[in-house]
Design a protein around this motif. Structure first.
Motif, PDB file in Angstrom:
ATOM      1  N   LEU A 424      17.741   6.775 -13.426  1.00  6.75           N
ATOM      2  CA  LEU A 424      16.860   6.083 -13.951  1.00  6.75           C
ATOM      3  C   LEU A 424      16.342   5.317 -12.709  1.00  6.75           C
ATOM      4  CD1 LEU A 424      15.793   7.402 -16.476  1.00  6.75           C
ATOM      5  CD2 LEU A 424      16.140   4.928 -17.448  1.00  6.75           C
ATOM      6  N   LEU A 425      15.410   5.512 -12.056  1.00  9.96           N
ATOM      7  CA  LEU A 425      14.942   4.533 -10.914  1.00  9.96           C
ATOM      8  C   LEU A 425      13.604   4.142 -11.554  1.00  9.96           C
ATOM      9  CD1 LEU A 425      14.855   5.192  -7.166  1.00  9.96           C
ATOM     10  CD2 LEU A 425      12.810   4.510  -8.318  1.00  9.96           C
ATOM     11  N   SER A 426      13.472   2.665 -11.135  1.00  8.21           N
ATOM     12  CA  SER A 426      12.389   1.767 -11.349  1.00  8.21           C
ATOM     13  C   SER A 426      11.711   1.244 -10.212  1.00  8.21           C
ATOM     14  CB  SER A 426      12.881   0.777 -12.537  1.00  8.21           C
ATOM     15  OG  SER A 426      11.852  -0.280 -12.613  1.00  8.21           O
ATOM     16  N   TRP A 427      10.640   1.335 -10.066  1.00  6.65           N
ATOM     17  CA  TRP A 427       9.733   0.997  -8.799  1.00  6.65           C
ATOM     18  C   TRP A 427       8.821  -0.012  -9.253  1.00  6.65           C
ATOM     19  CZ3 TRP A 427      10.093   2.394  -3.388  1.00  6.65           C
ATOM     20  CH2 TRP A 427       9.043   1.808  -2.783  1.00  6.65           C
ATOM     21  N   ILE A 428       8.693  -1.517  -9.284  1.00  2.48           N
ATOM     22  CA  ILE A 428       7.894  -2.499  -9.956  1.00  2.48           C
ATOM     23  C   ILE A 428       7.408  -3.262  -8.748  1.00  2.48           C
ATOM     24  CG2 ILE A 428       7.685  -4.366 -11.475  1.00  2.48           C
ATOM     25  CD1 ILE A 428       9.874  -3.185 -13.437  1.00  2.48           C
ATOM     26  N   GLU A 429       5.892  -3.404  -8.667  1.00  3.31           N
ATOM     27  CA  GLU A 429       5.497  -4.007  -7.723  1.00  3.31           C
ATOM     28  C   GLU A 429       4.595  -5.134  -8.524  1.00  3.31           C
ATOM     29  OE1 GLU A 429       2.946  -2.192  -5.116  1.00  3.31           O
ATOM     30  OE2 GLU A 429       4.301  -0.214  -4.971  1.00  3.31           O
ATOM     31  N   GLU A 430       4.652  -6.416  -8.035  1.00  2.00           N
ATOM     32  CA  GLU A 430       4.027  -7.727  -8.608  1.00  2.00           C
ATOM     33  C   GLU A 430       2.830  -8.148  -7.523  1.00  2.00           C
ATOM     34  OE1 GLU A 430       6.706 -10.606  -9.374  1.00  2.00           O
ATOM     35  OE2 GLU A 430       8.014  -9.431 -10.960  1.00  2.00           O
ATOM     36  N   ARG A 431       1.642  -7.749  -8.020  1.00  2.00           N
ATOM     37  CA  ARG A 431       0.418  -7.926  -6.939  1.00  2.00           C
ATOM     38  C   ARG A 431       0.282  -9.477  -6.730  1.00  2.00           C
ATOM     39  NH1 ARG A 431      -2.603  -3.978  -5.554  1.00  2.00           N
ATOM     40  NH2 ARG A 431      -2.161  -1.765  -6.573  1.00  2.00           N
ATOM     41  N   ALA A 432      -0.185  -9.998  -5.787  1.00  2.00           N
ATOM     42  CA  ALA A 432      -0.622 -11.319  -5.699  1.00  2.00           C
ATOM     43  C   ALA A 432      -2.042 -11.352  -6.295  1.00  2.00           C
ATOM     44  CB  ALA A 432      -1.152 -11.426  -4.012  1.00  2.00           C
ATOM     45  N   VAL A 433      -2.254 -12.700  -6.874  1.00  2.00           N
ATOM     46  CA  VAL A 433      -3.405 -12.869  -7.704  1.00  2.00           C
ATOM     47  C   VAL A 433      -4.723 -12.782  -6.622  1.00  2.00           C
ATOM     48  CG1 VAL A 433      -4.864 -14.649  -8.855  1.00  2.00           C
ATOM     49  CG2 VAL A 433      -2.148 -14.569  -9.153  1.00  2.00           C
ATOM     50  N   GLY A 434      -5.517 -12.034  -7.384  1.00  2.00           N
ATOM     51  CA  GLY A 434      -6.960 -11.812  -6.614  1.00  2.00           C
ATOM     52  C   GLY A 434      -7.017 -10.453  -5.861  1.00  2.00           C
ATOM     53  N   VAL A 435      -6.029  -9.891  -5.835  1.00  2.00           N
ATOM     54  CA  VAL A 435      -6.099  -8.557  -4.984  1.00  2.00           C
ATOM     55  C   VAL A 435      -6.619  -7.566  -5.827  1.00  2.00           C
ATOM     56  CG1 VAL A 435      -4.657  -6.744  -3.882  1.00  2.00           C
ATOM     57  CG2 VAL A 435      -4.023  -9.052  -3.627  1.00  2.00           C
ATOM     58  N   ALA A 436      -7.645  -6.909  -5.400  1.00  2.00           N
ATOM     59  CA  ALA A 436      -8.573  -5.890  -6.246  1.00  2.00           C
ATOM     60  C   ALA A 436      -7.630  -4.676  -6.503  1.00  2.00           C
ATOM     61  CB  ALA A 436      -9.602  -5.547  -5.542  1.00  2.00           C
ATOM     62  N   VAL A 437      -7.695  -3.845  -7.418  1.00  2.00           N
ATOM     63  CA  VAL A 437      -7.223  -2.675  -7.789  1.00  2.00           C
ATOM     64  C   VAL A 437      -8.145  -1.596  -8.065  1.00  2.00           C
ATOM     65  CG1 VAL A 437      -5.607  -1.586  -9.337  1.00  2.00           C
ATOM     66  CG2 VAL A 437      -5.075  -3.948  -8.973  1.00  2.00           C
ATOM     67  N   ARG A 438      -7.821  -0.454  -7.522  1.00  2.00           N
ATOM     68  CA  ARG A 438      -8.751   0.843  -7.670  1.00  2.00           C
ATOM     69  C   ARG A 438      -8.035   1.782  -8.579  1.00  2.00           C
ATOM     70  NH1 ARG A 438     -11.058   3.535  -2.672  1.00  2.00           N
ATOM     71  NH2 ARG A 438     -11.591   5.081  -4.354  1.00  2.00           N
ATOM     72  N   ARG A 439      -8.343   1.327 -10.069  1.00  2.00           N
ATOM     73  CA  ARG A 439      -7.478   2.384 -10.982  1.00  2.00           C
ATOM     74  C   ARG A 439      -7.708   3.890 -10.907  1.00  2.00           C
ATOM     75  NH1 ARG A 439      -7.307  -1.496 -16.383  1.00  2.00           N
ATOM     76  NH2 ARG A 439      -6.959  -3.234 -15.394  1.00  2.00           N
ATOM     77  N   ASP A 440      -8.976   4.140 -10.526  1.00  2.13           N
ATOM     78  CA  ASP A 440      -9.513   5.469 -10.403  1.00  2.13           C
ATOM     79  C   ASP A 440      -9.175   6.548  -9.241  1.00  2.13           C
ATOM     80  OD1 ASP A 440     -10.783   4.002  -8.485  1.00  2.13           O
ATOM     81  OD2 ASP A 440     -12.856   5.267  -9.001  1.00  2.13           O
ATOM     82  N   ARG A 441      -8.465   5.488  -8.424  1.00  2.00           N
ATOM     83  CA  ARG A 441      -7.839   6.204  -7.243  1.00  2.00           C
ATOM     84  C   ARG A 441      -6.631   7.116  -7.377  1.00  2.00           C
ATOM     85  NH1 ARG A 441      -4.598   5.521  -2.566  1.00  2.00           N
ATOM     86  NH2 ARG A 441      -5.560   6.235  -0.484  1.00  2.00           N
ATOM     87  N   ARG A 442      -6.736   8.417  -6.923  1.00  5.20           N
ATOM     88  CA  ARG A 442      -5.469   9.069  -7.217  1.00  5.20           C
ATOM     89  C   ARG A 442      -5.252   9.824  -5.940  1.00  5.20           C
ATOM     90  NH1 ARG A 442      -3.766  10.113 -12.294  1.00  5.20           N
ATOM     91  NH2 ARG A 442      -2.669  11.871 -11.629  1.00  5.20           N
ATOM     92  N   GLY A 443      -4.281   9.215  -5.080  1.00  3.12           N
ATOM     93  CA  GLY A 443      -4.063   9.634  -3.782  1.00  3.12           C
ATOM     94  C   GLY A 443      -2.843  10.729  -3.777  1.00  3.12           C
ATOM     95  N   TYR A 444      -2.423  11.049  -2.579  1.00  2.12           N
ATOM     96  CA  TYR A 444      -1.435  12.248  -2.609  1.00  2.12           C
ATOM     97  C   TYR A 444      -0.092  11.628  -3.132  1.00  2.12           C
ATOM     98  CZ  TYR A 444       2.242  15.163  -0.137  1.00  2.12           C
ATOM     99  OH  TYR A 444       3.174  15.839   0.156  1.00  2.12           O
ATOM    100  N   GLY A 445       0.109  10.460  -2.921  1.00  2.00           N
ATOM    101  CA  GLY A 445       1.272   9.857  -3.431  1.00  2.00           C
ATOM    102  C   GLY A 445       1.581   9.908  -4.835  1.00  2.00           C
ATOM    103  N   ARG A 446       0.324   9.462  -5.617  1.00  2.00           N
ATOM    104  CA  ARG A 446       0.511   9.548  -7.098  1.00  2.00           C
ATOM    105  C   ARG A 446       0.709  11.006  -7.802  1.00  2.00           C
ATOM    106  NH1 ARG A 446      -3.233   6.001 -11.184  1.00  2.00           N
ATOM    107  NH2 ARG A 446      -2.266   6.710 -13.051  1.00  2.00           N
ATOM    108  N   GLU A 447      -0.110  11.810  -6.885  1.00  2.00           N
ATOM    109  CA  GLU A 447      -0.084  13.321  -7.234  1.00  2.00           C
ATOM    110  C   GLU A 447       1.344  13.819  -7.001  1.00  2.00           C
ATOM    111  OE1 GLU A 447      -2.351  15.375  -8.166  1.00  2.00           O
ATOM    112  OE2 GLU A 447      -3.932  14.236  -8.309  1.00  2.00           O
TER     113      GLU A 447
END
Length: 488
Positions: A424-447
């Motif tokens: 069971l591997l967990s990868w958790i990223e905590e973003r800096a405040v104010g960094v924009a997120v593109r939730r609709d982006r589905r790149g090669y990595g997510r695929e």
């Protein structure tokens, strides 16, 4: 007496004393080469010796008349060398010899040996003395022949013993009539696990064949039958070692040993334990099959990476940058796989491999990594490493590591899921405040994470991206079926 030297050194002084001689010589003759080697030269003190082991010309010692008489099997008698007209000048007065008898030994029509007795003073040889020297030459010649043959046989047997006992192969000799083993070399004990005296094959051929596994016994027996008929046979078969029941592989080369009439009197054989060779060959076959499997998979992965990268690239410049990174990541994991026999691959090694590629400074203060040593199967490494590469690259370009305040926590442990161990591997990223997120982006990595890992590795994955950051989990089976082949 067991040696020619012992015989000659003992008998020469006795015949010399009996006949009142000053010298008694024994010579081995090579009439074809015209040479003589003085085997022994007994003489009274003060006289020079010519027994130096060298081959001399016969004519250095004897005239043509002497040689003709010797080849005819006749003794040559000289009462006074200085007055005997049959002799050439200087023969054999140069050695201080005035009177002598030379008696040859003829075998198979050829001059092979001679005895020469002599005196430094003239002498009228009696007929009984000549007969004695002739009889002495015949008897001593036959005795020397037998002694030399026995000595040569002992030397030959000693050479064979040294060779056989130094050999790492089993050397054996089987009597063709009694079917009993007459000789087996010391390595027999290591190969068969029995002492030579208590060996299972000590009674007869049948007992030896019973050691061969039933599936190979008929073939082994057929080989022995062929050797009994005069053939040479090399065969491989398995036998069950009686000492521990272990099945071993042997390669046996057997050959006939003939008597004077050309009949098979014995069978000789050389056996080598090739169990290790067989195991190595099997490992090589497995390695070649694995290499072919990996090559097919690698080509499929490269083809997929190129196709996916090309589809997601806006232009050739973007394509080149992305494809270079992914192929380099693939190359890194191939390096791990090449050393996997000596250094088993763990999930920690894969994670650190990708983080190191981002830069050491990132590991020091931006990333937390924790988890036990968990070995993963070689067959899962390639696809999993590509998934980790995409997560690390995206974290650096778009995620937590793209700004100074972001952090990345990677951890893993082993759990039982549906009764089977899973990583069971967990990868958790905590973003800096104010960094924009593109939730609709589905790149090669997510695929790759959401589709390729479940399909190829039977993994269960979750990928959640929001304003706070990224939470990705991968549940990878550690046992059970391997990854699916492409196209399966």
């Amino acid at each position: 007496m067991s040696t020619a030297d012992e015989i000659l050194q003992t008998i020469a002084p006795k015949i010399g004393a009996f006949l009142g001689l000053t010298r008694c010589q024994f010579g081995d003759i090579d009439d074809e080469a015209g040479t003589c080697i003085v085997s022994h030269d007994w003489r009274l003190d003060g006289l020079p010796s010519i027994a130096n082991g060298k081959a001399h010309r016969i004519t250095d010692f004897f005239s043509e008349g002497v040689c003709r008489a010797a080849r005819a099997g006749e003794a040559f008698v000289v009462d006074d060398a200085l007055s005997d007209t049959r002799l050439g000048a200087g023969q054999p007065a140069a050695l201080g010899i005035r009177a002598y008898i030379t008696a040859p030994f003829i075998k198979d029509g050829r001059w092979r040996f001679l005895v020469s007795v002599s005196s430094v003073t003239p002498r009228a040889w009696r007929e009984d003395e000549v007969r004695l020297v002739r009889e002495f030459a015949a008897r001593i010649s036959r005795r020397l022949e037998r002694t030399r043959a026995e000595s040569a046989l002992r030397d030959s047997e000693e050479r064979f013993r040294q060779f056989a006992e130094a050999s790492t192969d089993v050397i054996w000799i089987l009597n063709a009539q009694s079917q009993q083993l007459e000789y087996r070399s010391p390595i027999f004990e290591r190969v068969f696990g029995e002492t030579r005296d208590n060996a299972p094959g000590d009674d007869d051929l049948k007992a030896w064949l019973e050691l061969v596994v039933p599936e190979d016994r008929e073939r082994a027996l057929a080989g022995i039958v062929r050797v009994l008929s005069g053939d040479r046979v090399t065969a491989e078969y398995r036998f069950k070692r009686p000492s521990d029941g272990e099945i071993r592989w042997l390669r046996s080369a057997a050959f006939p040993l003939l008597d004077g009439a050309g009949r098979v009197q014995r069978i000789g054989g050389i056996c080598r334990d090739i169990t290790g060779e067989k195991a190595t060959a099997e490992r090589m076959e497995i390695m070649v099959a694995e290499l072919q499997h990996r090559t097919r998979n690698l080509m499929a992965v490269v083809q997929s990476i190129i196709a996916q990268t090309l589809a997601a690239s806006e232009d050739l410049g973007a394509f080149k940058s992305r494809i270079d990174e992914r192929l380099i990541a693939l190359s890194r994991v191939q390096s791990l796989l090449s050393r996997s026999e000596q250094e088993p691959i763990t999930i920690g090694a894969l994670v650190r491999l990708e983080l190191d590629a981002l830069g050491r400074n990132v590991l020091l203060d931006r990333v937390e990594v924790s988890g036990p040593d968990v070995r993963i199967r070689n067959s899962t490494v390639q696809v999993l490493a590509l998934g980790l590469h995409e997560l690390a690259t995206n974290a650096r370009k778009y995620g937590a590591l793209s700004a100074d305040q972001g952090r990345l926590r990677i951890s893993w442990h082993v759990e039982q899921i549906h009764g089977d161990p899973c990583l069971l591997l967990s990868w958790i990223e905590e973003r800096a405040v104010g960094v924009a997120v593109r939730r609709d982006r589905r790149g090669y990595g997510r695929e790759l994470i959401e589709r390729a890992l479940p399909y190829s590795l039977n993994a269960e994955t979750r990928y959640e991206l929001d304003e706070a950051g990224l939470r990705c989990t991968i549940a990878l089976p550690l046992a059970g079926e391997g990854p699916r082949e492409r196209g399966a």
